[in-house]
Enzyme design. Structure first.
Site, mmCIF file in Angstrom:
data_model
loop_
_atom_site.group_PDB
_atom_site.id
_atom_site.type_symbol
_atom_site.label_atom_id
_atom_site.label_comp_id
_atom_site.label_asym_id
_atom_site.label_seq_id
_atom_site.Cartn_x
_atom_site.Cartn_y
_atom_site.Cartn_z
ATOM 1 N N ASP A 37 1.022 -1.110 0.060
ATOM 2 C CA ASP A 37 0.043 -0.008 0.192
ATOM 3 C C ASP A 37 0.846 1.250 0.100
ATOM 4 O O ASP A 37 0.494 2.220 -0.542
ATOM 5 C CB ASP A 37 -0.877 0.123 1.179
ATOM 6 C CG ASP A 37 -1.920 -1.286 1.065
ATOM 7 O OD1 ASP A 37 -2.096 -1.685 0.011
ATOM 8 O OD2 ASP A 37 -2.886 -1.137 2.090
ATOM 9 N N LEU A 85 -11.374 8.802 -0.855
ATOM 10 C CA LEU A 85 -10.939 9.882 0.022
ATOM 11 C C LEU A 85 -9.404 10.258 -0.063
ATOM 12 O O LEU A 85 -8.896 9.494 -0.815
ATOM 13 C CB LEU A 85 -10.782 9.160 1.571
ATOM 14 C CG LEU A 85 -12.269 8.947 2.390
ATOM 15 C CD1 LEU A 85 -11.848 8.128 3.477
ATOM 16 C CD2 LEU A 85 -12.882 10.240 2.337
ATOM 17 N N GLU A 115 -12.422 8.685 12.986
ATOM 18 C CA GLU A 115 -13.042 7.340 13.102
ATOM 19 C C GLU A 115 -11.735 6.510 12.314
ATOM 20 O O GLU A 115 -11.166 7.095 11.495
ATOM 21 C CB GLU A 115 -14.383 7.175 12.422
ATOM 22 C CG GLU A 115 -14.530 7.691 11.268
ATOM 23 C CD GLU A 115 -15.842 7.724 10.582
ATOM 24 O OE1 GLU A 115 -16.552 8.621 11.000
ATOM 25 O OE2 GLU A 115 -16.427 7.054 9.680
ATOM 26 N N LYS A 117 -10.197 4.194 9.851
ATOM 27 C CA LYS A 117 -10.554 3.737 8.155
ATOM 28 C C LYS A 117 -10.089 2.424 8.075
ATOM 29 O O LYS A 117 -9.139 1.744 8.439
ATOM 30 C CB LYS A 117 -9.263 4.661 7.678
ATOM 31 C CG LYS A 117 -9.395 4.567 5.865
ATOM 32 C CD LYS A 117 -8.377 5.138 5.239
ATOM 33 C CE LYS A 117 -8.758 5.136 3.695
ATOM 34 N NZ LYS A 117 -8.771 3.895 3.137
ATOM 35 N N GLU A 172 -17.828 -0.706 5.185
ATOM 36 C CA GLU A 172 -16.612 -1.433 4.813
ATOM 37 C C GLU A 172 -16.914 -2.858 5.279
ATOM 38 O O GLU A 172 -17.500 -3.199 6.246
ATOM 39 C CB GLU A 172 -15.448 -0.828 5.572
ATOM 40 C CG GLU A 172 -14.201 -1.210 4.648
ATOM 41 C CD GLU A 172 -13.808 -0.348 3.463
ATOM 42 O OE1 GLU A 172 -14.611 0.585 3.078
ATOM 43 O OE2 GLU A 172 -12.675 -0.313 3.101
ATOM 44 N N CYS A 408 21.339 -31.972 18.303
ATOM 45 C CA CYS A 408 21.893 -33.131 18.781
ATOM 46 C C CYS A 408 21.802 -34.206 17.671
ATOM 47 O O CYS A 408 22.444 -35.258 17.987
ATOM 48 C CB CYS A 408 21.321 -33.701 20.284
ATOM 49 S SG CYS A 408 19.626 -34.226 19.918
HETATM 50 S S1 IVH Z 1 -16.034 7.711 4.155
HETATM 51 C C1 IVH Z 1 -17.950 9.828 0.908
HETATM 52 N N1 IVH Z 1 -15.065 6.392 6.512
HETATM 53 O O1 IVH Z 1 -11.800 4.122 2.475
HETATM 54 C C2 IVH Z 1 -17.045 9.442 1.836
HETATM 55 N N2 IVH Z 1 -14.331 5.491 4.216
HETATM 56 O O2 IVH Z 1 -9.735 5.601 0.838
HETATM 57 C C3 IVH Z 1 -16.178 8.401 1.471
HETATM 58 N N3 IVH Z 1 -13.066 3.638 4.435
HETATM 59 O O3 IVH Z 1 -13.785 4.255 -0.398
HETATM 60 C C4 IVH Z 1 -15.931 7.398 2.400
HETATM 61 N N4 IVH Z 1 -13.251 3.395 6.463
HETATM 62 O O4 IVH Z 1 -14.036 2.271 1.309
HETATM 63 C C5 IVH Z 1 -15.189 6.401 5.127
HETATM 64 N N5 IVH Z 1 -14.643 5.409 8.303
HETATM 65 C C6 IVH Z 1 -14.572 5.435 7.026
HETATM 66 C C7 IVH Z 1 -13.933 4.576 6.230
HETATM 67 C C8 IVH Z 1 -13.912 4.521 4.758
HETATM 68 C C9 IVH Z 1 -12.643 2.855 5.514
HETATM 69 C C10 IVH Z 1 -12.790 3.279 2.886
HETATM 70 C C11 IVH Z 1 -13.973 3.412 1.905
HETATM 71 C C12 IVH Z 1 -13.494 4.349 1.022
HETATM 72 C C13 IVH Z 1 -12.039 4.273 1.391
HETATM 73 C C14 IVH Z 1 -11.225 5.464 0.566
#
Ligand code: IVH
Length: 675
Positions: A37, A85, A115, A117, A172, A408
């Protein structure tokens, strides 16, 4: 996080675009990727930088500005685009992003929601009158794939909500650590290759149809369509009321923060919790909490302007498996260890990783020369998870399992998953006996190297306790053993029988105890029987023994129980007090150590001389230096060692006015114990 490389030519740029496109394609197909990543993010940033300089050269298939790097496809249109994001990689970048947002809004943001991710796959789950109708992947953000067939295996995504509402949950789907391990057991039992890591497992599982086995997944909701005008934190609460699982059920729960400073603090806390969470996170999401702020900020084509991801370093990295070493532990366990091409994972260079046991190697289908996924989080011992099958060249070779004990040469007991030398602890008998009879322990002269080997090979002695049962006849029966030597040896053994308890205990070579610690343990417990019965709590009452060391000693004692019983039966070690001279000997550890009276908390990632130590080893070091190691900062804490990315613990230490040292300053303090 890797620094983004600079792309110096159109060819380098085109190559970078091609690599990113193929990595994104693999990632969105089944979650696999030969690029970690971190590497993917660095590549995309290099591409962005190049495109900024050369806007006329931007290639049509460039991943920049596209949801899912432009790789994913689907055929069911989304009600509202499923966005991605934007990323930031440091507290400074986060502050700059927040400032930009407030400038755009023309006023301060009315609260943030912070929160985790979640590291899985985004899905949209459509409910009509409270009943689940359809589940879609994100796809290219505009249309996704129908994966409704997988819904009943997803915990936290109820078939029916608690109210008959029309709503589309967004969230998710992932495999928790436990689900991942279980999934791999099930797969291997069905002859399938294990998943490389939880995210690829989740991707593969969601898309698969007609599998002869069931793998459970977990859903976390983080948004919804059809519930307007709720602030984000209120929305999350509402989703939980409707019956959807949210991160509120976890230690990394979303938190509404009034100021950016508080939000930064919560980011640090969630980052610190990462290693202990039962599921993977790859960052922390910071969102403007107020619905009004979100509406005013709006969204771009790829990502909302009111939210951003503070990315954390990847815990999985790909590197080459160079060799497998087989080490015989103190109890005779023969453990395989992977030798890797060094790879930096979250700031630590990893060269070795555990492979658990031979069955595990077979299950994972590993070959020498394979590119492998290595996982490291927090204090855990790095482990090899799976080979990257697409990267095989044909030059890989099988891992050779030992046919005999590598130490051994005796046979191996392969009846359990963990292989063990048939001699068990006895595999090290000669070495342990030589140590036990040394001058500082039992001080038995006449039992140098060759005699110890002779006794072990004749089957007369398997552990130190057996020495006390030796008879004159047995000794005389040995080659080159005359009457005088026999009598001298027996006399020395008789003297040792009345050696002070501390020395007898020291002679056992219990891990984590040297001479000083043995003296303290002997003084505290008073008899071998009392030591044998000690539990971790009572051991931790001994100065210099913290929780960490106490549990190591308990495990060692359990393993040594048969030897302890023999010693007790033979009345060895009943003399309690040490000769005055020995007691007066200055302590090399404990009270006299540089950390005497200190309660120490180590937090953040270590640099300098401490970087090479696991958290357990660092705690042992603290205990060696006479201090108590603790994991949480409280009023009793007297010293905090704060490395890079030290979050909430450092803040708390500052608040309580506790002395804080950098890893380097600390290393100087405990230089003697480190050496
Ligand atoms: S908000 C319009 N919140 O991360 C808002 N995404 O790299 C968009 N993801 O596509 C998403 N945890 O799959 C949001 N707490 C969280 C998240 C989250 C994981 C993922 C989601 C998004 C990706 C972007």
């Amino acid at each position: 996080m890797k620094d983004a490389a600079v792309l110096a030519s159109p060819t380098a740029y085109a190559d970078a675009v091609a690599s990113a496109v193929s990595a994104a394609a693999a990632y969105y197909a089944d979650g696999s990727t030969p690029l970690g990543d971190d590497e993917y993010d660095a590549l995309v940033r290099a591409i962005e930088a190049y495109e900024l300089e050369h806007p006329d050269q931007v290639l049509a298939d460039s991943p920049t500005g596209k949801v899912a790097g432009g790789a994913a496809e689907g055929d069911v249109p989304h009600s509202v685009p499923m966005l991605s994001l934007d990323n930031v990689f440091s507290a400074e970048e986060l502050a700059a992003w927040a400032e930009g947002l407030e400038r755009r809004l023309g006023h301060p943001v009315d609260g943030w929601c912070v929160e985790p991710k979640l590291d899985g796959l985004a899905v949209a789950a459509r409910y009509r009158a409270g009943r689940l109708q359809q589940v879609l992947t994100r796809g290219d953000g505009l249309a996704g794939e129908d994966i409704s067939h997988a819904a009943d295996a997803v915990l936290g995504l109820p078939a029916e909500l608690t109210e008959p509402v029309d709503i589309e949950l967004r969230g998710e789907v992932l495999l928790t650590q436990e689900q991942f391990e279980h999934a791999n057991q099930v797969r291997v039992a069905h002859g399938a290759a294990p998943f490389a890591h939880p995210r690829s497992g989740a991707a593969g599982t969601l898309r698969a149809k007609d599998r002869p086995y069931r793998i459970e997944l977990t859903f976390f909701a983080y948004g919804a369509v059809g519930v307007e005008d709720l602030d984000h934190s209120a929305l999350l609460e509402r989703l939980a009321v409707l019956g959807a699982n949210t991160a509120a059920t976890t230690a990394a729960h979303p938190a509404r923060c009034a100021t950016l400073a508080q939000a930064q603090q919560r980011v640090a806390e969630i980052a610190e919790l990462r290693a202990t969470l039962p599921f993977g996170i790859d960052g922390v999401v910071i969102k403007a909490d107020a619905a009004a702020d979100q509406q005013q900020a709006g969204s771009g084509s790829r990502a909302p302007r009111w939210a951003v991801a503070r990315k954390l370093a990847a815990q999985h990295k790909v590197t080459r498996l160079l060799a497998v070493e087989w080490n015989v532990g103190r109890t005779g366990i023969i453990a395989p260890r992977a030798v890797l091409e060094p790879v930096v994972i979250d700031g630590v260079t990893v060269t070795y990783a555990t492979l658990h046991n031979p069955a595990d190697i077979t299950r994972r289908g590993l070959l020498i020369g394979d590119q492998v996924f290595v996982y490291r989080a927090g204090d855990v011992i790095p482990r090899v998870e799976a080979p990257v099958l697409e990267e095989r060249t044909g030059a890989e070779t099988p891992i050779v399992f030992p046919a005999a004990c590598p130490r051994c040469g005796d046979a191996i007991d392969t009846s359990e998953q963990r292989w063990r030398c048939v001699r068990g602890r006895g595999c090290q008998a000669v070495a342990s006996i030589r140590y036990a009879v040394g001058r500082d322990q039992l001080d038995i002269e006449g039992l140098g190297g060759t005699r110890a080997v002779q006794l072990v090979e004749a089957g007369l002695v398997a552990d130190v306790a057996d020495l006390f049962a030796l008879t004159r006849e047995q000794l005389l029966g040995l080659e080159r053993m005359g009457e005088t030597s026999t009598d001298n040896l027996l006399a020395a053994i008789e003297t040792a029988r009345t050696a002070p308890l501390a020395r007898v205990f020291c002679a056992l070579g219990v891990r984590g105890t040297g001479r000083t610690m043995s003296r303290r343990i002997a003084a505290h417990f008073g008899s071998m029987a009392a030591i044998r019965a000690a539990d971790a709590d009572t051991l931790a009452q001994v100065a210099g023994i913290g929780a960490e060391k106490a549990s190591v000693i308990v495990a060692e004692l359990a393993d040594l129980a048969p030897v302890l019983d023999k010693l007790i039966a033979q009345g060895v070690g009943t003399a309690v007090s040490e000769p005055a001279a020995a007691t007066a000997e200055p302590a090399t550890e404990g009270e006299a150590g540089p950390l005497a009276g200190e309660t120490v908390v180590v937090t953040g990632s270590m640099t300098g001389a401490l970087a090479a130590l696991s958290r357990t080893e660092t705690n042992e070091l603290i205990e060696r230096a006479g201090g108590k190691a603790s994991s949480s900062v409280s009023k009793r804490t007297t010293l905090v060692v704060a490395g890079e990315k030290a979050g909430s613990k450092r803040a708390k230490a500052e608040e309580l006015g506790i002395r804080i040292l950098s890893p380097e300053e600390f290393a100087v303090l405990v230089a003697d114990q480190l050496a």
